[in-house]
Design a protein around this motif. Structure first.
Motif, PDB file in Angstrom:
ATOM      1  N   MET A 150       0.824  -1.204   0.000  1.00 18.03           N
ATOM      2  CA  MET A 150       0.000   0.000   0.000  1.00 18.03           C
ATOM      3  C   MET A 150       0.863   1.261   0.000  1.00 18.03           C
ATOM      4  O   MET A 150       0.518   2.267  -0.623  1.00 18.03           O
ATOM      5  CB  MET A 150      -0.934  -0.006   1.207  1.00 18.03           C
ATOM      6  N   LEU A 151       2.009   1.200   0.682  1.00 15.54           N
ATOM      7  CA  LEU A 151       2.902   2.358   0.749  1.00 15.54           C
ATOM      8  C   LEU A 151       3.568   2.631  -0.595  1.00 15.54           C
ATOM      9  O   LEU A 151       3.645   3.780  -1.034  1.00 15.54           O
ATOM     10  CB  LEU A 151       3.966   2.117   1.825  1.00 15.54           C
ATOM     11  N   ARG A 152       4.053   1.577  -1.246  1.00 12.93           N
ATOM     12  CA  ARG A 152       4.835   1.761  -2.479  1.00 12.93           C
ATOM     13  C   ARG A 152       3.975   1.768  -3.737  1.00 12.93           C
ATOM     14  O   ARG A 152       4.267   2.485  -4.688  1.00 12.93           O
ATOM     15  CB  ARG A 152       5.887   0.654  -2.595  1.00 12.93           C
ATOM     16  N   LEU A 153       2.935   0.951  -3.773  1.00  9.43           N
ATOM     17  CA  LEU A 153       2.109   0.851  -4.971  1.00  9.43           C
ATOM     18  C   LEU A 153       0.841   1.680  -4.888  1.00  9.43           C
ATOM     19  O   LEU A 153       0.259   2.024  -5.912  1.00  9.43           O
ATOM     20  CB  LEU A 153       1.759  -0.617  -5.245  1.00  9.43           C
ATOM     21  N   ARG A 154       0.391   1.952  -3.689  1.00 12.73           N
ATOM     22  CA  ARG A 154      -0.837   2.700  -3.435  1.00 12.73           C
ATOM     23  C   ARG A 154      -2.071   1.928  -3.912  1.00 12.73           C
ATOM     24  O   ARG A 154      -2.004   1.052  -4.768  1.00 12.73           O
ATOM     25  CB  ARG A 154      -0.808   4.080  -4.107  1.00 12.73           C
ATOM     26  N   THR A 155      -3.203   2.284  -3.326  1.00 12.53           N
ATOM     27  CA  THR A 155      -4.452   1.668  -3.771  1.00 12.53           C
ATOM     28  C   THR A 155      -4.906   2.308  -5.076  1.00 12.53           C
ATOM     29  O   THR A 155      -4.631   3.481  -5.347  1.00 12.53           O
ATOM     30  CB  THR A 155      -5.557   1.825  -2.713  1.00 12.53           C
ATOM     31  N   ALA A 156      -5.595   1.539  -5.874  1.00 12.82           N
ATOM     32  CA  ALA A 156      -6.092   2.028  -7.164  1.00 12.82           C
ATOM     33  C   ALA A 156      -7.208   3.046  -6.930  1.00 12.82           C
ATOM     34  O   ALA A 156      -7.857   3.045  -5.875  1.00 12.82           O
ATOM     35  CB  ALA A 156      -6.617   0.859  -7.995  1.00 12.82           C
ATOM     36  N   PRO A 157      -7.457   3.941  -7.888  1.00 15.91           N
ATOM     37  CA  PRO A 157      -8.537   4.923  -7.741  1.00 15.91           C
ATOM     38  C   PRO A 157      -9.870   4.244  -7.447  1.00 15.91           C
ATOM     39  O   PRO A 157     -10.245   3.275  -8.096  1.00 15.91           O
ATOM     40  CB  PRO A 157      -8.556   5.616  -9.112  1.00 15.91           C
ATOM     41  N   GLY A 158     -10.579   4.760  -6.436  1.00 11.06           N
ATOM     42  CA  GLY A 158     -11.878   4.219  -6.079  1.00 11.06           C
ATOM     43  C   GLY A 158     -11.842   3.110  -5.062  1.00 11.06           C
ATOM     44  O   GLY A 158     -12.890   2.671  -4.590  1.00 11.06           O
ATOM     45  N   VAL A 159     -10.647   2.627  -4.700  1.00 10.73           N
ATOM     46  CA  VAL A 159     -10.526   1.523  -3.752  1.00 10.73           C
ATOM     47  C   VAL A 159     -10.207   2.077  -2.363  1.00 10.73           C
ATOM     48  O   VAL A 159      -9.222   2.797  -2.182  1.00 10.73           O
ATOM     49  CB  VAL A 159      -9.427   0.533  -4.182  1.00 10.73           C
ATOM     50  N   ASP A 160     -11.044   1.753  -1.378  1.00 13.58           N
ATOM     51  CA  ASP A 160     -10.794   2.171  -0.003  1.00 13.58           C
ATOM     52  C   ASP A 160      -9.765   1.267   0.666  1.00 13.58           C
ATOM     53  O   ASP A 160      -8.839   1.741   1.314  1.00 13.58           O
ATOM     54  CB  ASP A 160     -12.092   2.150   0.806  1.00 13.58           C
TER      55      ASP A 160
ATOM     56  N   MET B  88     -17.013  -4.079   1.205  1.00 12.78           N
ATOM     57  CA  MET B  88     -17.403  -5.388   0.685  1.00 12.78           C
ATOM     58  C   MET B  88     -17.956  -5.276  -0.723  1.00 12.78           C
ATOM     59  O   MET B  88     -17.812  -6.199  -1.539  1.00 12.78           O
ATOM     60  CB  MET B  88     -18.403  -6.053   1.633  1.00 12.78           C
ATOM     61  N   ALA B  89     -18.573  -4.147  -1.043  1.00 17.12           N
ATOM     62  CA  ALA B  89     -19.016  -3.928  -2.419  1.00 17.12           C
ATOM     63  C   ALA B  89     -17.817  -3.848  -3.358  1.00 17.12           C
ATOM     64  O   ALA B  89     -17.842  -4.380  -4.476  1.00 17.12           O
ATOM     65  CB  ALA B  89     -19.853  -2.652  -2.501  1.00 17.12           C
ATOM     66  N   GLU B  90     -16.750  -3.189  -2.908  1.00 23.80           N
ATOM     67  CA  GLU B  90     -15.524  -3.149  -3.696  1.00 23.80           C
ATOM     68  C   GLU B  90     -14.959  -4.561  -3.875  1.00 23.80           C
ATOM     69  O   GLU B  90     -14.501  -4.934  -4.960  1.00 23.80           O
ATOM     70  CB  GLU B  90     -14.489  -2.261  -3.019  1.00 23.80           C
ATOM     71  N   PHE B  91     -14.998  -5.348  -2.799  1.00 21.14           N
ATOM     72  CA  PHE B  91     -14.526  -6.729  -2.889  1.00 21.14           C
ATOM     73  C   PHE B  91     -15.308  -7.492  -3.956  1.00 21.14           C
ATOM     74  O   PHE B  91     -14.741  -8.296  -4.711  1.00 21.14           O
ATOM     75  CB  PHE B  91     -14.689  -7.442  -1.542  1.00 21.14           C
ATOM     76  N   ALA B  92     -16.611  -7.277  -4.001  1.00 20.50           N
ATOM     77  CA  ALA B  92     -17.443  -7.980  -4.973  1.00 20.50           C
ATOM     78  C   ALA B  92     -17.023  -7.647  -6.398  1.00 20.50           C
ATOM     79  O   ALA B  92     -16.912  -8.531  -7.259  1.00 20.50           O
ATOM     80  CB  ALA B  92     -18.916  -7.634  -4.756  1.00 20.50           C
ATOM     81  N   VAL B  93     -16.785  -6.366  -6.666  1.00 23.50           N
ATOM     82  CA  VAL B  93     -16.378  -5.944  -8.007  1.00 23.50           C
ATOM     83  C   VAL B  93     -15.010  -6.514  -8.363  1.00 23.50           C
ATOM     84  O   VAL B  93     -14.797  -7.043  -9.460  1.00 23.50           O
ATOM     85  CB  VAL B  93     -16.368  -4.404  -8.101  1.00 23.50           C
ATOM     86  N   MET B  94     -14.059  -6.426  -7.420  1.00 27.94           N
ATOM     87  CA  MET B  94     -12.713  -6.941  -7.686  1.00 27.94           C
ATOM     88  C   MET B  94     -12.720  -8.455  -7.840  1.00 27.94           C
ATOM     89  O   MET B  94     -12.048  -9.012  -8.718  1.00 27.94           O
ATOM     90  CB  MET B  94     -11.771  -6.515  -6.569  1.00 27.94           C
ATOM     91  N   GLY B  95     -13.475  -9.135  -6.982  1.00 23.53           N
ATOM     92  CA  GLY B  95     -13.537 -10.584  -7.072  1.00 23.53           C
ATOM     93  C   GLY B  95     -14.183 -11.057  -8.358  1.00 23.53           C
ATOM     94  O   GLY B  95     -13.754 -12.047  -8.956  1.00 23.53           O
ATOM     95  N   ALA B  96     -15.212 -10.337  -8.804  1.00 24.67           N
ATOM     96  CA  ALA B  96     -15.866 -10.701 -10.058  1.00 24.67           C
ATOM     97  C   ALA B  96     -14.909 -10.554 -11.233  1.00 24.67           C
ATOM     98  O   ALA B  96     -14.891 -11.392 -12.141  1.00 24.67           O
ATOM     99  CB  ALA B  96     -17.106  -9.833 -10.272  1.00 24.67           C
ATOM    100  N   GLU B  97     -14.096  -9.501 -11.221  1.00 27.88           N
ATOM    101  CA  GLU B  97     -13.127  -9.323 -12.306  1.00 27.88           C
ATOM    102  C   GLU B  97     -12.055 -10.402 -12.262  1.00 27.88           C
ATOM    103  O   GLU B  97     -11.620 -10.904 -13.300  1.00 27.88           O
ATOM    104  CB  GLU B  97     -12.486  -7.942 -12.210  1.00 27.88           C
ATOM    105  N   TYR B  98     -11.640 -10.779 -11.063  1.00 27.61           N
ATOM    106  CA  TYR B  98     -10.675 -11.868 -10.915  1.00 27.61           C
ATOM    107  C   TYR B  98     -11.248 -13.169 -11.483  1.00 27.61           C
ATOM    108  O   TYR B  98     -10.568 -13.900 -12.223  1.00 27.61           O
ATOM    109  CB  TYR B  98     -10.330 -12.023  -9.435  1.00 27.61           C
ATOM    110  N   ALA B  99     -12.504 -13.445 -11.175  1.00 30.69           N
ATOM    111  CA  ALA B  99     -13.149 -14.649 -11.700  1.00 30.69           C
ATOM    112  C   ALA B  99     -13.311 -14.573 -13.211  1.00 30.69           C
ATOM    113  O   ALA B  99     -13.148 -15.570 -13.916  1.00 30.69           O
ATOM    114  CB  ALA B  99     -14.511 -14.845 -11.033  1.00 30.69           C
ATOM    115  N   ARG B 100     -13.616 -13.390 -13.704  1.00 31.38           N
ATOM    116  CA  ARG B 100     -13.814 -13.212 -15.143  1.00 31.38           C
ATOM    117  C   ARG B 100     -12.529 -13.539 -15.911  1.00 31.38           C
ATOM    118  O   ARG B 100     -12.550 -14.223 -16.940  1.00 31.38           O
ATOM    119  CB  ARG B 100     -14.258 -11.774 -15.425  1.00 31.38           C
ATOM    120  N   LEU B 101     -11.401 -13.074 -15.388  1.00 27.30           N
ATOM    121  CA  LEU B 101     -10.133 -13.301 -16.065  1.00 27.30           C
ATOM    122  C   LEU B 101      -9.596 -14.710 -15.812  1.00 27.30           C
ATOM    123  O   LEU B 101      -9.032 -15.330 -16.709  1.00 27.30           O
ATOM    124  CB  LEU B 101      -9.107 -12.275 -15.599  1.00 27.30           C
ATOM    125  N   SER B 102      -9.773 -15.208 -14.592  1.00 28.92           N
ATOM    126  CA  SER B 102      -9.204 -16.515 -14.242  1.00 28.92           C
ATOM    127  C   SER B 102      -9.976 -17.671 -14.865  1.00 28.92           C
ATOM    128  O   SER B 102      -9.388 -18.657 -15.322  1.00 28.92           O
ATOM    129  CB  SER B 102      -9.180 -16.683 -12.718  1.00 28.92           C
TER     130      SER B 102
END
Length: 355
Positions: free
Chosen positions: A116-126, A159-173
């Motif tokens: 988190m310190l070096r890469l930072r969170t992506a825009p919109g991610v808490d 948790m809503a952010e988790f849902a979006v990120m997890g769905a994209e992970y599933a979509r690609l994987s």
């Protein structure tokens, strides 16, 4: 490095030392000629170990780092004393664009804090999350569970952010057009669970079609993690980490119990020999090492956390996952997807569902 996918590796993290990590990298390299490595650690030690692995040496670059992040160090301590460590070096190679993905077997809390310190969170991610693939009855063989330990807390919006990120992970994987997302709860009924869990479910149900392009199946229970009812299971890091460690312990217990059962007496050994093929497939199916590797989602860069106790097989599994992420530009695609979420939140709040 010749246009190949470059993995930046923290070679001093973990319990088994750099020799085991290099053995895992060597296994990966033998199966994948398109991979290259930047190795962070003690130069003299790595150079000596690589002399016995000339093929791996030819596709690796050593970056000296004399410091080591202790496995029991608190993240606050690590942040103040990270300079010169192999973990920080591995992340900085991703930050500079020299590598696509960083892999570490080291201290999870420290790795997340430094990421988190070096890469930072992506825009919109808490808050970022750690996602793992979980053996299941799904046609593609696995489900995705997040968060499993990045942060013990998670409010409805997180948790809503988790849902979006997890769905994209599933979509690609798994190559899924509309992954099925569920929220882990003590029951599948809408009236069950803590208020924040119910609020999260309402929010995810609203944003799914608008931002995440996933199907929301509602609440799921612990047994559904391995079912074909869902592709992505969303929970907080406290619950997810306990579930993960319980599953891994159960898998090891089953393996050991089967080994003991089939080694008692001549008839048991004969039965094991007859069923060897089936037993081997079962052992491989539930072997935690073969799905080793948690993905840090929501950062401006890709990071894979391997188990600290991973052997060469486990490290190779984590590297395989890292290669797939680097090859697909996964971190950027997740960030782009999450960037759509704030508009979805505002729409939900306007309808009175945002809490």
């Amino acid at each position: 490095m010749d246009g190949k996918t470059v993995i930046s590796v923290d070679t001093t993290g973990g319990d088994r030392g750099p020799g085991t990590i290099l053995a895992g990298l060597s296994k990966s390299a033998k199966k994948n000629p398109a991979i290259r490595f930047i190795l962070h650690g003690d130069e003299a030690t790595l150079d000596g170990l690589l002399r016995r692995r000339p093929t791996l040496r030819s596709i690796s670059e050593i970056r000296h780092a004399g410091g080591v992040v202790p496995m029991d160090a608190k993240p606050s301590y690590v942040i103040r004393h990270a300079a010169g460590t192999s973990m920080l070096g591995a992340l900085d190679s991703v930050r500079s664009g020299e590598a696509q993905v960083a892999v570490s077997c080291g201290n999870t809390g420290a790795l997340m804090a430094l990421s988190m310190l070096r890469l930072r969170t992506a825009p919109g991610v808490d808050r970022p999350a750690i996602a793992v693939t979980w053996p299941s009855h799904a046609p593609h063989g696995y489900n995705i569970v997040l968060d499993v330990g990045a942060d013990v807390r998670a409010d409805a919006h997180t948790m809503a952010e988790f849902a979006v990120m997890g769905a994209e992970y599933a979509r690609l994987s798994f190559n899924l057009a509309r992954p099925r997302v569920g929220v882990l709860n003590v029951g599948s009924e809408d009236t069950k669970g803590r208020p924040d869990i119910r609020e999260a479910a309402a929010l995810i149900g609203e944003i799914g079609p608008a931002a995440g392009e996933f199907e929301f199946v509602g609440f799921v229970e612990g047994g559904d993690i391995v079912s074909d009812r869902v592709d992505v299971v969303v929970t907080d890091g406290f619950t997810g980490n306990i579930a993960l460690k319980t599953a891994e312990g159960t898998a090891r217990f089953i393996n050991e119990s089967m080994r003991q059962a089939f080694s008692k007496g001549i008839l048991s050994r004969l039965a094991a020999l007859i069923a060897l093929g089936s037993l081997t497939r079962l052992k491989k199916r539930i072997d935690p090492r073969r799905v080793n590797g948690g993905v840090f989602l929501g950062l401006n860069g890709a990071v894979v956390k391997s188990h600290g106790s991973a052997d060469a097989t486990g490290v190779a599994a984590a590297v395989k996952l890292a290669f797939r992420m680097g090859e697909t530009g996964f971190a950027r695609r997740v960030a782009d997807r999450v960037a759509l979420l704030p508009a979805g939140r505002r729409a939900v709040a306007a309808d009175g569902h945002g809490g």
